[in-house]
Design an enzyme around this catalytic site. Structure first.
Site, mmCIF file in Angstrom:
data_model
loop_
_atom_site.group_PDB
_atom_site.id
_atom_site.type_symbol
_atom_site.label_atom_id
_atom_site.label_comp_id
_atom_site.label_asym_id
_atom_site.label_seq_id
_atom_site.Cartn_x
_atom_site.Cartn_y
_atom_site.Cartn_z
ATOM 1 N N TYR A 1 52.244 14.884 20.353
ATOM 2 C CA TYR A 1 52.339 16.210 20.960
ATOM 3 C C TYR A 1 51.122 16.602 21.795
ATOM 4 C CZ TYR A 1 56.471 17.199 18.038
ATOM 5 O OH TYR A 1 57.718 17.182 17.452
ATOM 6 N N LYS B 1 55.774 5.287 9.947
ATOM 7 C CA LYS B 1 56.796 4.305 10.338
ATOM 8 C C LYS B 1 56.056 3.015 10.701
ATOM 9 C CE LYS B 1 61.094 3.298 11.246
ATOM 10 N NZ LYS B 1 61.979 2.923 10.137
ATOM 11 N N ASP C 1 62.150 7.531 7.615
ATOM 12 C CA ASP C 1 63.612 7.563 7.491
ATOM 13 C C ASP C 1 64.021 7.613 6.025
ATOM 14 O OD1 ASP C 1 62.399 5.062 7.424
ATOM 15 O OD2 ASP C 1 64.032 3.998 8.412
ATOM 16 N N ASP D 1 56.966 17.779 12.001
ATOM 17 C CA ASP D 1 57.782 18.801 12.669
ATOM 18 C C ASP D 1 59.229 18.704 12.182
ATOM 19 O OD1 ASP D 1 58.687 20.719 14.394
ATOM 20 O OD2 ASP D 1 58.363 19.569 16.230
ATOM 21 N N ASP E 1 61.395 21.197 9.098
ATOM 22 C CA ASP E 1 62.638 21.940 9.329
ATOM 23 C C ASP E 1 63.670 21.561 8.272
ATOM 24 O OD1 ASP E 1 61.678 23.410 11.426
ATOM 25 O OD2 ASP E 1 63.358 22.969 12.765
#
Ligand code: ATP
Length: 345
Positions: free
Chosen positions: A132, A183, A216, A240, A244
């Protein structure tokens, strides 16, 4: 004297922050607040997004910033939101995005057969690096040969300080488990750094159980068994997305609060939801996320007992169904705050 800078912002931001300030005034009348006219209206009026002197004051003069929400259909570029929110995160170096996901009433959890004790974890999301930062570029834009690159930044300093923050908070707050998520099986450079730093820092906290999950797998486990998690630490992008998911598990974005922190230096607190232009000005927005955000801010300011009182009051309102319509109630924004104030006694 404790001083809070308040940026109500756009859409439902001023509505819900106005309600949160009522709760703040009831619990902490000694705290001084100063409102700042920043947001879409100001930008459309005179082109101002985030004046440098205001940013400097946020960093030096105030104990914390309380932000409503930013985003307005009249400013499709969202430039003001980027300058204010991302600007604060980067310029004030707010490297921790602190996101508790706690279910206050089981009926609002979308998972079946989960109790309140099953959803009670905190995500430490890295807030200043990762994908970001805007580092990257476009080449041959708009042509069939277009190339678009987004670079992920992982620095030793950035990775280490967010991992340390997660461990330190876990120990201080009596949590037992810290899970790091990346990851590294597919992103072999940056996430290998996360792996090495996590192992190093974990060795300093033998009292805490540590685990690692690829993101994942973590997304799957959070839905299957959220009770397995106490503290999760991860990078900007994964944090992020996972937060959520966490907000959904705790009952939706109307109940989710967040802190952007650089402990001892600067702090910005905000409800997780956006400006919700579809319901702005109607007096139906849920103020609970902002009220819980004020609780989080008070805890950060050394008033943990006030946060406990706010959470208990909100929980009583949720259990009594004294909530706004998106949670199945019939209260308007101000009535929902009245209910919290009554529950606070
Ligand atoms: P952003 O990009 O700023 O996050 P968004 O449109 O993706 O904005 P929100 O503004 O949070 O997300 O709105 C998503 C949906 O949730 C909308 O339908 C909105 O009305 C609803 N919503 C968001 N916050 C609240 C709230 N506090 N009370 C009630 N409904 C809300």
């Amino acid at each position: 004297m404790t001083k809070i800078a308040v940026v109500p912002g756009d859409g439902i931001g001023p509505e819900v922050i106005g309600e949160a300030l009522r709760v703040l005034a009831a619990l902490a009348p000694d705290i001084k607040t100063e409102a700042f006219d920043l947001g879409a209206d100001r930008y459309l009026r005179d082109g101002t997004t985030m004046p440098a002197d205001v940013m400097a004051r946020f960093g030096s003069e105030f104990d914390a910033v309380l932000l409503g929400a930013l985003g307005d259909p009249r400013v499709p570029s969202n430039v003001h939101a980027k300058d204010i929110l991302l600007g604060s995160r980067f310029q004030l170096d707010l490297y921790i995005n602190f996101r508790p996901c706690r279910l206050l009433d089981a009926r609002y959890c979308p998972l079946k057969d989960k109790s309140e004790a099953d959803v009670d974890f905190v995500v430490f999301r890295e807030n200043t690096e990762g994908l970001y930062t805007g580092v990257g570029g476009q080449f041959k834009r708009g042509t069939a040969d277009e190339v678009a690159m987004e670079q992920e930044i992982n620095t030793r300093k950035g990775v280490e300080r967010i991992i340390r923050a997660a461990f330190s908070w876990a120990r201080t707050n009596g949590r037992k488990r810290v899970c790091m998520s990346d990851k590294a099986n597919a992103m072999r450079h940056g996430h290998d750094l996360w792996q090495r730093v996590f192992r190093e820092v974990a060795a300093e906290y033998p009292d805490l159980q540590t685990s690692h999950l690829y993101v994942d797998v973590l997304a799957m486990r959070l839905v299957q068994a959220p009770q397995e998690f106490d503290v999760i630490v991860t990078n900007n992008l994964f944090g992020d997305i996972l937060t959520d998911l966490g907000a959904a598990l705790q009952g939706g974005i109307g109940l989710a609060s967040s802190g952007n922190l650089n402990p001892g230096k600067a702090a910005l607190f905000e409800p997780v939801h956006g400006s919700a232009p579809d319901i702005a000005g109607q007096g139906v927005a849920n103020p609970l996320a902002s009220i819980l955000t004020v609780g989080m801010m008070l805890a950060y300011l050394g008033r943990a007992e006030d946060e406990t009182r706010i959470q208990a009051a909100v929980q009583r309102c949720l259990k009594a169904g004294r909530v706004t319509r998106e949670l199945g109630g019939s209260l308007r924004t101000t009535e929902a705050t009245d209910a919290v104030l009554a529950a606070l006694g």
